[in-house]
Design an enzyme around this catalytic site. Sequence first.
Site: not given
Ligand code: AMP
Length: 327
Positions: A112, A194, A197
């Site tokens: 990041k 990956k 978001k």
């Molecule tokens: P975040 O989007 O960083 O707030 O992540 C929220 C949850 O979603 C966490 O448990 C992450 O590990 C999971 N997560 C985020 N991006 C992915 C992805 N591309 N594939 C699988 N899990 C994800």
Amino acid sequence: MKKRVFSGIQPSGNLHIGNFLGALKNWVASQDQFDNVFCIVDLHAITVPQDPKILRQKIREVAGIYFAAGIDPKKSIVFVQSAVSAHAELAWILNCFTPMGWLGRMTQFKEKSGSQKENVSAGLFDYPALMAADILLYDTDEVPVGEDQKQHVEFTRDIAGRFNSIYGETFKLPKPVIPHSGARVMDLIEPAKKMSKSDDRTGHTLNLLSSKDEIRSAIMGATTDSLKQIVFDPKRAGIYNLLEIYEGVTGLSRTEIELKFAGIGYGEFKKELAEKVVEFLEAFQSQYQELVKDPQHIDSLLADGANQALVLAEKKLSEVKSKVGLG
Ligand code: AMP
Ligand code: TRP
């Protein structure tokens, strides 16, 4: 006594199918088995710049997504992190026991901060200490997250162990729980990356609130390869990713899926996948739309959740403060 589960998602960007398959789906599936605490981690979101109006909207949006996905406020505590100040307080205390070197090794920080290491906020660097506080306040046994968060949960174990070795048994050591499939959903166009978001380029992600047309065109445009066979081969990142998504939304086994698509072309497979994702999102989005018609109801569920979380969190925080010699 049921085991305690804690997890959270940041109210920033657009939640996607990776957030669902990597996290939310598994929270819902084991909801009856555990004592659950699910958080909307707004203090984590402000480690990078946020527009205050949008942040406030996103907090409600994520709450709506939790409930629409099947998190039941009668079975799980759901609340907003900043509503329980013990999170920030414990994060500060844990800070003082966290070697800089441990934080510097975190892959997510390195990714990041990129080449901007001198300019990013201290909060972004310290993010894992806040995540450790989230988890440790609730005597958490298991943390169901996607693959990218495993290192942060391991960091949490290390910091808990360090604190316990100085002050005696205080924190339970949590275990990361990573799903066998869907733990790392990849970008549809660049399957070496990956799904993220914060990525708002058309066609790269499958967002939980996207329209049917957006979903169909993103799947039809997804990168595959020049081989023809539809099999689960992790070395073929594009098709493997689409197959994992198919597995995640249908619940079929890998053998069943490979049999079903034996001798069939990528175009047909993608069409079938798009219809399954659309079907799944239709049901989910109609729940979501119903819920967000009444924002006050969402706010009152979150307020109830915060009241329940507060009792647990304050108890642990006062134990910690008294051990450290504060107050
Ligand atoms: P975040 O989007 O960083 O707030 O992540 C929220 C949850 O979603 C966490 O448990 C992450 O590990 C999971 N997560 C985020 N991006 C992915 C992805 N591309 N594939 C699988 N899990 C994800
Ligand atoms: N850092 C997590 C993410 O970006 C979100 C998070 C914050 C979290 N606190 C948590 C996840 C505690 C699990 C447990 O995905």
